[in-house]
Design an enzyme around this catalytic site. Structure first.
Site, PDB file in Angstrom:
ATOM      1  N   ASP A  33       1.081  -1.414   0.244  1.00 33.73           N
ATOM      2  CA  ASP A  33      -0.271  -0.030   0.353  1.00 33.73           C
ATOM      3  C   ASP A  33       1.313   1.198  -0.155  1.00 33.73           C
ATOM      4  O   ASP A  33       1.788   1.052   0.901  1.00 33.73           O
ATOM      5  CB  ASP A  33      -0.719  -0.106   1.162  1.00 33.73           C
ATOM      6  CG  ASP A  33      -1.475   0.730   1.464  1.00 33.73           C
ATOM      7  OD1 ASP A  33      -3.053   0.149   1.443  1.00 33.73           O
ATOM      8  OD2 ASP A  33      -2.001   2.584   1.382  1.00 33.73           O
ATOM      9  N   ILE A  34       0.477   2.457  -0.558  1.00 28.96           N
ATOM     10  CA  ILE A  34       1.020   3.396  -0.812  1.00 28.96           C
ATOM     11  C   ILE A  34       1.201   3.991   0.883  1.00 28.96           C
ATOM     12  O   ILE A  34       2.112   5.223   0.459  1.00 28.96           O
ATOM     13  CB  ILE A  34       0.959   4.026  -2.126  1.00 28.96           C
ATOM     14  CG1 ILE A  34       1.967   4.841  -2.353  1.00 28.96           C
ATOM     15  CG2 ILE A  34      -0.397   5.220  -1.550  1.00 28.96           C
ATOM     16  CD1 ILE A  34       2.044   6.207  -4.089  1.00 28.96           C
ATOM     17  N   ASN A  91     -12.900  -2.663   2.242  1.00 27.46           N
ATOM     18  CA  ASN A  91     -13.978  -2.153   2.293  1.00 27.46           C
ATOM     19  C   ASN A  91     -14.836  -2.083   1.617  1.00 27.46           C
ATOM     20  O   ASN A  91     -14.242  -2.138   0.300  1.00 27.46           O
ATOM     21  CB  ASN A  91     -13.383  -0.832   1.958  1.00 27.46           C
ATOM     22  CG  ASN A  91     -12.069  -0.515   3.517  1.00 27.46           C
ATOM     23  OD1 ASN A  91     -12.319  -1.051   4.867  1.00 27.46           O
ATOM     24  ND2 ASN A  91     -11.207   0.090   3.847  1.00 27.46           N
ATOM     25  N   GLU A  99     -12.678   3.406  -0.985  1.00 25.94           N
ATOM     26  CA  GLU A  99     -11.808   4.699  -2.110  1.00 25.94           C
ATOM     27  C   GLU A  99     -11.483   3.919  -3.432  1.00 25.94           C
ATOM     28  O   GLU A  99     -11.909   5.215  -4.499  1.00 25.94           O
ATOM     29  CB  GLU A  99     -10.453   5.204  -1.089  1.00 25.94           C
ATOM     30  CG  GLU A  99     -10.905   5.461  -0.142  1.00 25.94           C
ATOM     31  CD  GLU A  99      -9.644   6.656   0.497  1.00 25.94           C
ATOM     32  OE1 GLU A  99      -8.083   6.337  -0.192  1.00 25.94           O
ATOM     33  OE2 GLU A  99      -9.709   6.987   1.983  1.00 25.94           O
ATOM     34  N   VAL A 100     -10.911   3.005  -3.507  1.00 26.47           N
ATOM     35  CA  VAL A 100     -10.810   2.667  -4.912  1.00 26.47           C
ATOM     36  C   VAL A 100     -11.445   1.469  -5.220  1.00 26.47           C
ATOM     37  O   VAL A 100     -11.406   0.474  -5.010  1.00 26.47           O
ATOM     38  CB  VAL A 100      -9.139   1.926  -4.980  1.00 26.47           C
ATOM     39  CG1 VAL A 100      -9.421   1.617  -6.553  1.00 26.47           C
ATOM     40  CG2 VAL A 100      -7.991   3.016  -4.655  1.00 26.47           C
ATOM     41  N   HIS A 104     -10.456  -5.361  -3.467  1.00 27.41           N
ATOM     42  CA  HIS A 104      -9.075  -5.373  -3.523  1.00 27.41           C
ATOM     43  C   HIS A 104      -9.019  -5.942  -1.174  1.00 27.41           C
ATOM     44  O   HIS A 104     -10.045  -5.273  -1.088  1.00 27.41           O
ATOM     45  CB  HIS A 104      -8.287  -4.520  -2.640  1.00 27.41           C
ATOM     46  CG  HIS A 104      -8.414  -2.785  -2.912  1.00 27.41           C
ATOM     47  ND1 HIS A 104      -9.081  -2.253  -3.366  1.00 27.41           N
ATOM     48  CD2 HIS A 104      -8.065  -2.227  -1.032  1.00 27.41           C
ATOM     49  CE1 HIS A 104      -9.948  -1.014  -2.377  1.00 27.41           C
ATOM     50  NE2 HIS A 104      -9.625  -1.072  -1.458  1.00 27.41           N
ATOM     51  N   HIS A 106      -7.242  -5.600   2.037  1.00 26.34           N
ATOM     52  CA  HIS A 106      -5.859  -5.229   2.802  1.00 26.34           C
ATOM     53  C   HIS A 106      -4.987  -6.409   3.656  1.00 26.34           C
ATOM     54  O   HIS A 106      -6.460  -6.940   3.969  1.00 26.34           O
ATOM     55  CB  HIS A 106      -6.206  -4.408   3.413  1.00 26.34           C
ATOM     56  CG  HIS A 106      -6.968  -2.671   3.135  1.00 26.34           C
ATOM     57  ND1 HIS A 106      -6.051  -1.409   3.062  1.00 26.34           N
ATOM     58  CD2 HIS A 106      -8.207  -2.949   2.190  1.00 26.34           C
ATOM     59  CE1 HIS A 106      -6.644  -1.183   2.619  1.00 26.34           C
ATOM     60  NE2 HIS A 106      -8.108  -1.500   2.258  1.00 26.34           N
TER      61      HIS A 106
END
Ligand code: 5GP
Length: 120
Positions: A33-34, A91, A99-100, A104, A106
């Site tokens: 993750d960024i 999420n 958000e994206v 995905h 995490h």
């Protein structure tokens, strides 16, 4: 919700944006993750165009689901957190603070994690 072909993870999958890749199989890609929220914070994404867990669980093939779930477990093992413990999180939508809009998971680890949900 229609899949947005220009979301950031679609662009990572097409190689238009770099990522710190840690794992790849036929159906999934994993990268750091960024903006890490734990000493280990990795995102695992399916290669297919799925908006969220809702979309993926309904429409992905059995092979895609197996490839994705195996990738999550393999990444955790490769990163050395299968023994010490880790948390996975996905999420979905507004209430989940997604958000994206590309599904995905995490993976958080390498510290004793806090409460499952923050108090609000
Ligand atoms: P969400 O809230 O959708 O579950 O989480 C999206 C995650 O994607 C966030 O943790 C955020 O830091 C991460 N992220 C957003 N843009 C990028 C990017 O360009 N590269 C990487 N590696 N992670 C990103």
């Amino acid at each position: 919700m229609a899949y947005d072909q220009n979301n950031i993870f679609a662009r990572i999958l097409r190689g238009e944006i770099p990522c710190k890749k840690v794992f790849e199989n036929e159906h999934a890609l994993a990268f750091h993750d960024i903006n890490p929220q734990a000493p280990l914070h990795i995102l695992v994404i399916p290669k297919g165009a799925y908006v969220s867990m809702d979309d993926f669980s309904e429409k992905a093939s059995a092979a895609e689901i197996v490839g994705f779930v195996r990738a999550v477990g393999d990444v955790a093992r490769d990163q050395g957190v299968a023994e010490t413990g880790y948390r996975i999180l996905a999420n979905h939508g507004h209430d989940g603070h997604q958000e994206v809009p590309h599904f995905h998971v995490h993976i958080f680890g390498k510290k004793r994690l806090g409460a499952m949900l923050p108090k609000d």
